[in-house]
Design an enzyme around this catalytic site. Sequence first.
Site, PDB file in Angstrom:
ATOM      1  N   LYS A 146       1.930   0.228  -5.924  1.00 16.66           N
ATOM      2  CA  LYS A 146       1.553  -0.984  -5.759  1.00 16.66           C
ATOM      3  C   LYS A 146       2.121  -1.463  -4.451  1.00 16.66           C
ATOM      4  CE  LYS A 146      -0.357  -4.231  -8.625  1.00 16.66           C
ATOM      5  NZ  LYS A 146      -1.557  -3.959  -9.504  1.00 16.66           N
ATOM      6  N   THR A 170       0.076   0.278 -12.339  1.00 19.03           N
ATOM      7  CA  THR A 170       0.774  -0.210 -11.159  1.00 19.03           C
ATOM      8  C   THR A 170       1.094  -1.856 -11.239  1.00 19.03           C
ATOM      9  OG1 THR A 170      -1.238  -0.887  -9.938  1.00 19.03           O
ATOM     10  CG2 THR A 170      -0.551   1.473  -9.693  1.00 19.03           C
TER      11      THR A 170
END
Length: 326
Positions: free
Chosen positions: A22, A82
């Site tokens: 991320k 994520t």
Amino acid sequence: MTTNKHREPEPEEGERLMNYGKEKIGIYRTYASPLENVRTIPESSFDGRDNTLLGLDVRVRLEGDKFFKNFKEADNTDLVATDTMKNFVQYQLGEYDGATVEGFLDFTGREFLDQYPQIEAIQLSADQIPFDELDVPTDDGDFEPSDLVFRVSQNESGFGEVYLTRGDDGPQIEEQNSGITDMQLVKVKGSSFTDYVQDEHTTLPEREDRTLYISMDVFWTYEDPEDCLGEEPQRYVAPEQVRDITHVMFDEIYSQSIQDLIYQVGLRVLERFPQLESVNFEANNQTWIAVREEIDGDEDVRVLREPARPTGYQQFSMDRDDLEEQ
Ligand SMILES: O=c1[nH]c(=O)c2[nH]c(=O)[nH]c2[nH]1
């Protein structure tokens, strides 16, 4: 252009590239621990920072063979979403009780490895979101920085990155990178650019003196990666100190080129901080174009305009051998 910013661990020979994560996780923390007891240097008044308001833009990157089935077999077992990574990072900023970006990344990386056994290695990076102090009057007529109000800044920002793997004795920092990015500096006079190749393609006039505008990122690695954490503040290099060395050198030397300036800054950084292994640069030339070279016979007075694209850039790395050669 590849940049010096993220140290992308190369897949081993015959191994595939596989990671996920991320980025652009923006988080803010009030009243983080102050950074204190850093070693001061002659080029900088920096001796610590209150960390009353700490902003970070974080990137997470996970690696592990267990994630292969997520790609190959559409099997999401072991997959850490994520979105979960984002929540995890945000939570840890409240748990971290140290004072540096790198320390927070290392702390968070260890928590990830502890929580999710399927992760083999993790890279965490963060750009500090800069805030400026603002002076307010004191009772005795002086000014001092407000404890409460900060200005959102467009200026340079600190950068940190750690790459953690599982060693025999637990998590270890395999690589780190620290930096100061997006410095934008203009020197009104006292820079030259001459003696470069002249051929049928050259149109740029030589300048004994130019108004030089550069943007610059400087990155550094420590001989002992643990020193990046700031747990021993005397061995920590603060981005503010490297920022200050850069503008002091820009002020001090009559540079012959951006390349020349980079080298001088690099030598000074390595000299001031013996704990560093390397210094890496990325510069961009943003120099304005002179439309009036002198006014009323005074060559210091100029009118300049924005340059047309394209822009020039320089990338350069230095280590202690460069200092020893001096
Ligand atoms: O400092 C400079 N380095 C260059 O390599 C270059 N090239 C250029 O056109 N202007 C400049 N300036």
